[in-house]
Design a protein around this motif. Sequence first.
Motif, PDB file in Angstrom:
ATOM      1  N   ILE A 153      -0.390  31.960  16.045  1.00  0.00           N
ATOM      2  CA  ILE A 153      -0.749  31.320  14.649  1.00  0.00           C
ATOM      3  C   ILE A 153      -1.996  31.317  14.359  1.00  0.00           C
ATOM      4  O   ILE A 153      -2.637  31.168  13.420  1.00  0.00           O
ATOM      5  CB  ILE A 153       0.069  29.978  14.750  1.00  0.00           C
ATOM      6  N   ARG A 154      -2.742  30.734  15.661  1.00  0.00           N
ATOM      7  CA  ARG A 154      -4.317  30.287  15.324  1.00  0.00           C
ATOM      8  C   ARG A 154      -5.235  31.168  15.816  1.00  0.00           C
ATOM      9  O   ARG A 154      -6.510  31.179  16.099  1.00  0.00           O
ATOM     10  CB  ARG A 154      -4.417  28.940  16.473  1.00  0.00           C
ATOM     11  N   GLY A 155      -4.623  32.616  15.746  1.00  0.00           N
ATOM     12  CA  GLY A 155      -5.678  33.404  16.048  1.00  0.00           C
ATOM     13  C   GLY A 155      -6.455  33.658  17.269  1.00  0.00           C
ATOM     14  O   GLY A 155      -7.609  33.795  17.374  1.00  0.00           O
ATOM     15  N   ASP A 179     -14.790  27.065  17.431  1.00  0.00           N
ATOM     16  CA  ASP A 179     -13.220  27.381  17.995  1.00  0.00           C
ATOM     17  C   ASP A 179     -12.173  26.888  16.973  1.00  0.00           C
ATOM     18  O   ASP A 179     -11.074  27.269  16.800  1.00  0.00           O
ATOM     19  CB  ASP A 179     -13.272  27.408  19.312  1.00  0.00           C
ATOM     20  N   GLY A 183      -9.493  27.964  14.432  1.00  0.00           N
ATOM     21  CA  GLY A 183      -8.046  27.942  14.761  1.00  0.00           C
ATOM     22  C   GLY A 183      -7.487  27.306  13.751  1.00  0.00           C
ATOM     23  O   GLY A 183      -6.261  27.694  13.327  1.00  0.00           O
ATOM     24  N   HIS A 201      -7.218  31.021  19.028  1.00  0.00           N
ATOM     25  CA  HIS A 201      -8.310  29.851  19.122  1.00  0.00           C
ATOM     26  C   HIS A 201      -7.459  28.486  19.238  1.00  0.00           C
ATOM     27  O   HIS A 201      -6.513  28.478  18.814  1.00  0.00           O
ATOM     28  CB  HIS A 201      -9.027  29.538  17.631  1.00  0.00           C
ATOM     29  N   ARG A 202      -7.902  27.878  20.453  1.00  0.00           N
ATOM     30  CA  ARG A 202      -7.482  26.588  20.938  1.00  0.00           C
ATOM     31  C   ARG A 202      -7.624  25.299  19.871  1.00  0.00           C
ATOM     32  O   ARG A 202      -8.543  25.272  19.209  1.00  0.00           O
ATOM     33  CB  ARG A 202      -7.856  26.273  22.319  1.00  0.00           C
ATOM     34  N   ARG A 203      -6.449  24.456  19.884  1.00  0.00           N
ATOM     35  CA  ARG A 203      -6.661  23.273  19.408  1.00  0.00           C
ATOM     36  C   ARG A 203      -7.698  22.552  20.218  1.00  0.00           C
ATOM     37  O   ARG A 203      -7.676  22.463  21.298  1.00  0.00           O
ATOM     38  CB  ARG A 203      -5.406  22.606  19.233  1.00  0.00           C
ATOM     39  N   TRP A 240      -6.820  29.382  10.654  1.00  0.00           N
ATOM     40  CA  TRP A 240      -5.625  30.407  10.892  1.00  0.00           C
ATOM     41  C   TRP A 240      -4.247  29.584  10.612  1.00  0.00           C
ATOM     42  O   TRP A 240      -3.474  29.996   9.930  1.00  0.00           O
ATOM     43  CB  TRP A 240      -5.915  30.918  12.146  1.00  0.00           C
TER      44      TRP A 240
END
Lengths: 161, 117
Positions: free
Chosen positions: B77-79, A20, A24, B81-83, A27
């Motif tokens: 921005i991150r599609g 994940d 991210g 998906h979490r940081r 992206w």
Amino acid sequence: MLMPILDRLLSHALVESIRDEALGDIWEAHHRLIMEGRSIPVRTFVTIWRALLLVCASIQIASEDKGKQSKGVDLPTHLLFLLPRAVTSLGISVAGLAVVALLVLHSFWIEDLSYLLCLFQNIDLLILAFIIVGCVTSFDLAVGSRMVDWVKNATKEALEI
Amino acid sequence: VVKQNHLKLSTPEETVLLTMVVRQRFGLEIQDMVIEASKAKWWIEFCTLYPVLHKLERRGFIKPSKSELGSEEELLIRGNHRRRYYAITELGKDALLEAEQIRQRLRGWEGSSETPI
């Protein structure tokens, strides 16, 4: 267009523990390239390059986990055959080194493209790894399954006798 | 059984740990920090960064925080998906301290008087 495709491909190739966050990050890094005004070919090249590095990271993590734990790895099953046999292909390594030498020479010819050049820092190891993995994979698919079947049948026959 | 070298750090491990001294960081941020702080002389690529983070986490030197839901723009921005933020633990701080102490001792080391020159 590129990112959704890469996202889908990488979601199958990356280990669970980094999937994940790594997706991210790739992206976000791609978005930054757009904000910096990089051209589409540069963006595509850099992002695909980073995706390949993520696959390398994933293989490395799975390999380390396999060494630490006896219960196995969380690498997707269809990628497990990438792990153990790569080191045995000495001949393929030599071919890989030749390709690396050519790439290093080539990188001197395009030294004005400094942004791309810095990405070539790990190219020797990466290209070598992919050549080895590619050849070993082909070998596995072509020969490995037949050998496994042959061993299974031979064992079965021996037990029956 | 605790091994004697359980705090030993490689250079990439130490570099990544150092980025977390002030506050918790996430993967891409760590990469940016290393490039900026070294004035682009060092470059920690994804193929190094994630295995190092994984190893540090396994050794208990860093701890991932719970993935918090970011803003809508961040998720876009991150599609989606979490940081994943990482914070240095006390053990990680001990490891950094030990590495620094060894370095300082080496700097001031004059060698044993019995050692022939």
